[in-house]
Design a protein around this motif. Structure first.
Motif, PDB file in Angstrom:
ATOM      1  N   THR A  44      10.197   1.645  -5.084  1.00  0.00           N
ATOM      2  CA  THR A  44       8.986   0.956  -5.544  1.00  0.00           C
ATOM      3  C   THR A  44       8.387   1.708  -6.721  1.00  0.00           C
ATOM      4  O   THR A  44       8.437   2.932  -6.783  1.00  0.00           O
ATOM      5  CB  THR A  44       7.926   0.845  -4.423  1.00  0.00           C
ATOM      6  N   LEU A  45       7.823   0.965  -7.657  1.00  0.00           N
ATOM      7  CA  LEU A  45       7.163   1.554  -8.817  1.00  0.00           C
ATOM      8  C   LEU A  45       5.705   1.803  -8.458  1.00  0.00           C
ATOM      9  O   LEU A  45       5.007   0.901  -7.986  1.00  0.00           O
ATOM     10  CB  LEU A  45       7.266   0.599 -10.015  1.00  0.00           C
ATOM     11  N   VAL A  46       5.241   3.025  -8.660  1.00  0.00           N
ATOM     12  CA  VAL A  46       3.884   3.409  -8.271  1.00  0.00           C
ATOM     13  C   VAL A  46       2.956   3.309  -9.473  1.00  0.00           C
ATOM     14  O   VAL A  46       3.222   3.879 -10.533  1.00  0.00           O
ATOM     15  CB  VAL A  46       3.861   4.844  -7.702  1.00  0.00           C
ATOM     16  N   TYR A  47       1.866   2.556  -9.292  1.00  0.00           N
ATOM     17  CA  TYR A  47       0.810   2.471 -10.302  1.00  0.00           C
ATOM     18  C   TYR A  47      -0.523   2.541  -9.567  1.00  0.00           C
ATOM     19  O   TYR A  47      -0.771   1.759  -8.646  1.00  0.00           O
ATOM     20  CB  TYR A  47       0.896   1.174 -11.111  1.00  0.00           C
ATOM     21  N   GLY A  48      -1.366   3.465  -9.985  1.00  0.00           N
ATOM     22  CA  GLY A  48      -2.630   3.671  -9.279  1.00  0.00           C
ATOM     23  C   GLY A  48      -2.312   4.155  -7.876  1.00  0.00           C
ATOM     24  O   GLY A  48      -1.460   5.017  -7.684  1.00  0.00           O
ATOM     25  N   ASP A  49      -2.938   3.579  -6.899  1.00  0.00           N
ATOM     26  CA  ASP A  49      -2.662   3.963  -5.511  1.00  0.00           C
ATOM     27  C   ASP A  49      -1.862   2.894  -4.782  1.00  0.00           C
ATOM     28  O   ASP A  49      -1.874   2.833  -3.556  1.00  0.00           O
ATOM     29  CB  ASP A  49      -3.964   4.264  -4.774  1.00  0.00           C
ATOM     30  N   LYS A  50      -1.127   2.064  -5.524  1.00  0.00           N
ATOM     31  CA  LYS A  50      -0.323   0.983  -4.939  1.00  0.00           C
ATOM     32  C   LYS A  50       1.135   1.113  -5.374  1.00  0.00           C
ATOM     33  O   LYS A  50       1.448   1.743  -6.389  1.00  0.00           O
ATOM     34  CB  LYS A  50      -0.849  -0.390  -5.355  1.00  0.00           C
ATOM     35  N   CYS A  51       2.010   0.487  -4.601  1.00  0.00           N
ATOM     36  CA  CYS A  51       3.443   0.475  -4.895  1.00  0.00           C
ATOM     37  C   CYS A  51       3.884  -0.969  -5.109  1.00  0.00           C
ATOM     38  O   CYS A  51       3.389  -1.878  -4.440  1.00  0.00           O
ATOM     39  CB  CYS A  51       4.219   1.072  -3.722  1.00  0.00           C
ATOM     40  N   TYR A  52       4.834  -1.170  -6.005  1.00  0.00           N
ATOM     41  CA  TYR A  52       5.293  -2.515  -6.346  1.00  0.00           C
ATOM     42  C   TYR A  52       6.810  -2.587  -6.235  1.00  0.00           C
ATOM     43  O   TYR A  52       7.527  -1.799  -6.845  1.00  0.00           O
ATOM     44  CB  TYR A  52       4.835  -2.885  -7.761  1.00  0.00           C
ATOM     45  N   GLY A  53       7.287  -3.558  -5.438  1.00  0.00           N
ATOM     46  CA  GLY A  53       8.715  -3.723  -5.216  1.00  0.00           C
ATOM     47  C   GLY A  53       9.431  -4.416  -6.362  1.00  0.00           C
ATOM     48  O   GLY A  53      10.631  -4.255  -6.527  1.00  0.00           O
ATOM     49  N   ASP A  55       0.802  -1.221   0.000  1.00  0.00           N
ATOM     50  CA  ASP A  55       0.000   0.000   0.000  1.00  0.00           C
ATOM     51  C   ASP A  55       0.837   1.275   0.000  1.00  0.00           C
ATOM     52  O   ASP A  55       0.405   2.300  -0.505  1.00  0.00           O
ATOM     53  CB  ASP A  55      -0.954   0.007   1.202  1.00  0.00           C
ATOM     54  N   PHE A  56       2.034   1.233   0.578  1.00  0.00           N
ATOM     55  CA  PHE A  56       2.911   2.399   0.584  1.00  0.00           C
ATOM     56  C   PHE A  56       4.366   1.908   0.643  1.00  0.00           C
ATOM     57  O   PHE A  56       4.623   0.794   1.101  1.00  0.00           O
ATOM     58  CB  PHE A  56       2.584   3.360   1.739  1.00  0.00           C
ATOM     59  N   PRO A  57       5.321   2.717   0.174  1.00  0.00           N
ATOM     60  CA  PRO A  57       6.698   2.233   0.021  1.00  0.00           C
ATOM     61  C   PRO A  57       7.339   1.688   1.294  1.00  0.00           C
ATOM     62  O   PRO A  57       8.073   0.705   1.247  1.00  0.00           O
ATOM     63  CB  PRO A  57       7.471   3.464  -0.472  1.00  0.00           C
ATOM     64  N   GLN A  58       7.101   2.289   2.444  1.00  0.00           N
ATOM     65  CA  GLN A  58       7.775   1.872   3.672  1.00  0.00           C
ATOM     66  C   GLN A  58       7.051   0.756   4.406  1.00  0.00           C
ATOM     67  O   GLN A  58       7.462   0.364   5.501  1.00  0.00           O
ATOM     68  CB  GLN A  58       7.900   3.050   4.663  1.00  0.00           C
ATOM     69  N   GLN A  59       5.985   0.228   3.840  1.00  0.00           N
ATOM     70  CA  GLN A  59       5.203  -0.806   4.516  1.00  0.00           C
ATOM     71  C   GLN A  59       6.067  -2.016   4.858  1.00  0.00           C
ATOM     72  O   GLN A  59       6.819  -2.513   4.027  1.00  0.00           O
ATOM     73  CB  GLN A  59       4.039  -1.249   3.629  1.00  0.00           C
ATOM     74  N   THR A  60       5.994  -2.463   6.114  1.00  0.00           N
ATOM     75  CA  THR A  60       6.723  -3.655   6.543  1.00  0.00           C
ATOM     76  C   THR A  60       6.081  -4.873   5.904  1.00  0.00           C
ATOM     77  O   THR A  60       4.878  -5.082   6.020  1.00  0.00           O
ATOM     78  CB  THR A  60       6.679  -3.790   8.082  1.00  0.00           C
ATOM     79  N   MET A  61       6.901  -5.658   5.226  1.00  0.00           N
ATOM     80  CA  MET A  61       6.386  -6.820   4.507  1.00  0.00           C
ATOM     81  C   MET A  61       6.797  -8.092   5.238  1.00  0.00           C
ATOM     82  O   MET A  61       7.977  -8.339   5.438  1.00  0.00           O
ATOM     83  CB  MET A  61       6.928  -6.841   3.073  1.00  0.00           C
ATOM     84  N   ARG A  62       5.814  -8.884   5.637  1.00  0.00           N
ATOM     85  CA  ARG A  62       6.100 -10.176   6.266  1.00  0.00           C
ATOM     86  C   ARG A  62       5.991 -11.314   5.260  1.00  0.00           C
ATOM     87  O   ARG A  62       6.448 -12.410   5.500  1.00  0.00           O
ATOM     88  CB  ARG A  62       5.127 -10.397   7.416  1.00  0.00           C
ATOM     89  N   GLN A  63       5.349 -11.025   4.147  1.00  0.00           N
ATOM     90  CA  GLN A  63       5.225 -12.000   3.064  1.00  0.00           C
ATOM     91  C   GLN A  63       5.581 -11.307   1.764  1.00  0.00           C
ATOM     92  O   GLN A  63       5.984 -10.150   1.758  1.00  0.00           O
ATOM     93  CB  GLN A  63       3.813 -12.576   3.023  1.00  0.00           C
TER      94      GLN A  63
END
Length: 130
Positions: free
Chosen positions: A96-105, A36-44
């Motif tokens: 992260t690449l931003v598309y729409g309101d989401k970010c992709y690593g 949802d945002f670039p700094q989001q902690t990812m557990r999966q």
């Protein structure tokens, strides 16, 4: 079975790991490891994003912006509804690449063949050599 290699030195990914396969063959920008945002902690791994295309080409500018040239204006409008051009851009924010309101690593450029666009039942017959 068809196997995709997403990036050098990374284990292979099957089409099921990519989310939905496009209905038309061509060159696509495949977004993955969504958040949802670039700094989001990812557990999966994160969620699969869209396959943007078909494209004529994709170009990265100084690792800060990605330009996409679509095959047609109609194709561009599917992903950028307000556009009047076939050339559109995405920005890179904090890796992260931003598309729409989401970010992709992760993002990969891939060519989707015509056989991968077939319905799953037909694709299974091709994969099994029937």
């Amino acid at each position: 079975m068809t196997t995709f290699y997403a990036k050098h030195d990374r284990s292979h990914q099957e089409p099921s790991d990519w989310g939905e396969i496009p209905k038309r063959p061509g060159l696509y920008l495949s977004l993955s490891h969504g958040r949802d945002f670039p700094q989001q902690t990812m557990r999966q791994r994160g969620f699969a994003g869209p396959k943007i295309g078909p494209l004529l080409y994709m170009q990265t500018h100084y690792a800060q912006r990605v330009s996409l040239r679509f095959a047609s204006r109609r194709d561009a409008k599917r992903f950028f509804p307000t556009t009047t051009l076939t050339l559109n851009s995405l920005v890179v924010i904090e890796g992260t690449l931003v598309y729409g309101d989401k970010c992709y690593g992760d993002w990969d450029v891939c060519y989707i063949t015509a056989e991968l666009c077939l319905p799953k039942k037909t694709l299974a017959n091709i994969t099994l050599g029937r």
